[in-house]
Design a protein around this motif. Structure first.
Motif, PDB file in Angstrom:
ATOM      1  N   UNK A  14       0.833  -1.204   0.000  1.00 40.13           N
ATOM      2  CA  UNK A  14       0.000   0.000   0.000  1.00 40.13           C
ATOM      3  C   UNK A  14       0.867   1.252   0.000  1.00 40.13           C
ATOM      4  N   UNK A  15       1.920   1.242   0.787  1.00 43.38           N
ATOM      5  CA  UNK A  15       2.847   2.386   0.802  1.00 43.38           C
ATOM      6  C   UNK A  15       3.455   2.603  -0.581  1.00 43.38           C
ATOM      7  N   UNK A  16       3.828   1.523  -1.244  1.00 45.14           N
ATOM      8  CA  UNK A  16       4.455   1.627  -2.568  1.00 45.14           C
ATOM      9  C   UNK A  16       3.483   2.126  -3.630  1.00 45.14           C
ATOM     10  N   UNK A  17       2.220   1.745  -3.508  1.00 43.06           N
ATOM     11  CA  UNK A  17       1.231   2.063  -4.536  1.00 43.06           C
ATOM     12  C   UNK A  17       0.416   3.320  -4.240  1.00 43.06           C
ATOM     13  N   UNK A  72       4.548  -5.129  11.107  1.00 47.39           N
ATOM     14  CA  UNK A  72       3.737  -4.187  10.329  1.00 47.39           C
ATOM     15  C   UNK A  72       4.461  -2.844  10.252  1.00 47.39           C
ATOM     16  N   UNK A  73       4.768  -2.358   9.044  1.00 50.53           N
ATOM     17  CA  UNK A  73       5.472  -1.083   8.922  1.00 50.53           C
ATOM     18  C   UNK A  73       4.528   0.102   9.083  1.00 50.53           C
ATOM     19  N   UNK A  74       5.052   1.185   9.592  1.00 51.08           N
ATOM     20  CA  UNK A  74       4.283   2.425   9.742  1.00 51.08           C
ATOM     21  C   UNK A  74       5.039   3.538   9.033  1.00 51.08           C
ATOM     22  N   UNK A  75       4.359   4.213   8.111  1.00 47.83           N
ATOM     23  CA  UNK A  75       4.981   5.306   7.355  1.00 47.83           C
ATOM     24  C   UNK A  75       4.453   6.648   7.849  1.00 47.83           C
ATOM     25  N   UNK A  76       5.195   7.688   7.522  1.00 47.95           N
ATOM     26  CA  UNK A  76       4.822   9.031   7.981  1.00 47.95           C
ATOM     27  C   UNK A  76       3.440   9.431   7.491  1.00 47.95           C
TER      28      UNK A  76
END
Length: 206
Positions: free
Chosen positions: A54-57, A105-109
């Motif tokens: 999801x972060x990538x797309x 699970x990664x968390x992005x800004x």
């Protein structure tokens, strides 16, 4: 035979992780049976893969976290589960490690974290609906725990609010495991598109 609904496009889709917090699915969980199921089954790892994709797309990610104030102010006591939460050895206290998103699970800004102090639903009584509408979101992919309570709540609330709901069957967990399979087949499939992590990842790569 009814045609399978098309999977949603990234631009109008958000991915919701439900209670993927250390105090629920982490190694020091207040609910060790649920945490074991989420980890041993690979569910948490698949959620991590979906969040990464999801972060990538450019798919908006929201993390729904359940927590309590140390004094319990504002928390409901009108259900057995809510009363039991007061007696658990690990409490989901605001600001504690228990309410941080669990590895891997990664968390992005750019992720949004929505915290609730009351109730059983990640949507009802929270900011999720307003945030999704402001972002132009029409579809919500629901992942996380548990299929016993919070995940069905999220799916039904999303549908009642006019969103299309998608549930990757192998990215949600509950106890016992066969109960999850039954809920997916006999309940959630009636109101949501039930898919798999692999199918959703493939769709987002195209």
């Amino acid at each position: 035979m009814t045609a399978r609904p098309a999977l949603p496009e990234p631009g109008t889709t958000a991915l919701l992780t439900v209670e993927c917090q250390r105090g629920v699915v982490g190694e020091e969980s207040a609910l060790p049976e649920l945490a074991h199921e989420a980890r041993a089954s690979g569910t948490l790892e698949r959620i991590a893969r979906l969040v990464g994709a999801a972060h990538e797309r450019g798919v908006q990610v929201l993390h729904a976290v359940a927590e309590r104030r140390p004094d319990g102010r504002g928390a409901g006591r009108n259900a057995p589960l809510l009363r039991a939460a007061e007696r658990l050895p690990v409490r989901q206290l605001t600001g504690s490690d228990a309410v941080r998103i669990a590895a891997p699970v990664p968390v992005a800004e750019e992720d949004l974290t929505v915290r609730r102090l009351h109730g059983l639903s990640p949507l009802a009584g929270t900011d999720v609906d307003a945030l999704l509408r402001n972002l132009g979101i029409r579809c919500l992919v629901v992942t996380g725990v548990s299929t016993n309570v919070a995940v069905p709540n999220a799916v039904f609330d999303a549908v009642n609010l006019g969103y299309t709901a998608v549930v990757p069957a192998d990215a949600v967990a509950g106890v016992p495991a066969d109960y999850t399979a039954a809920v997916l087949r006999h309940t959630l499939s009636l109101v949501a598109t039930v898919t798999t992590t692999a199918e959703l990842l493939d769709h987002w790569r195209t």
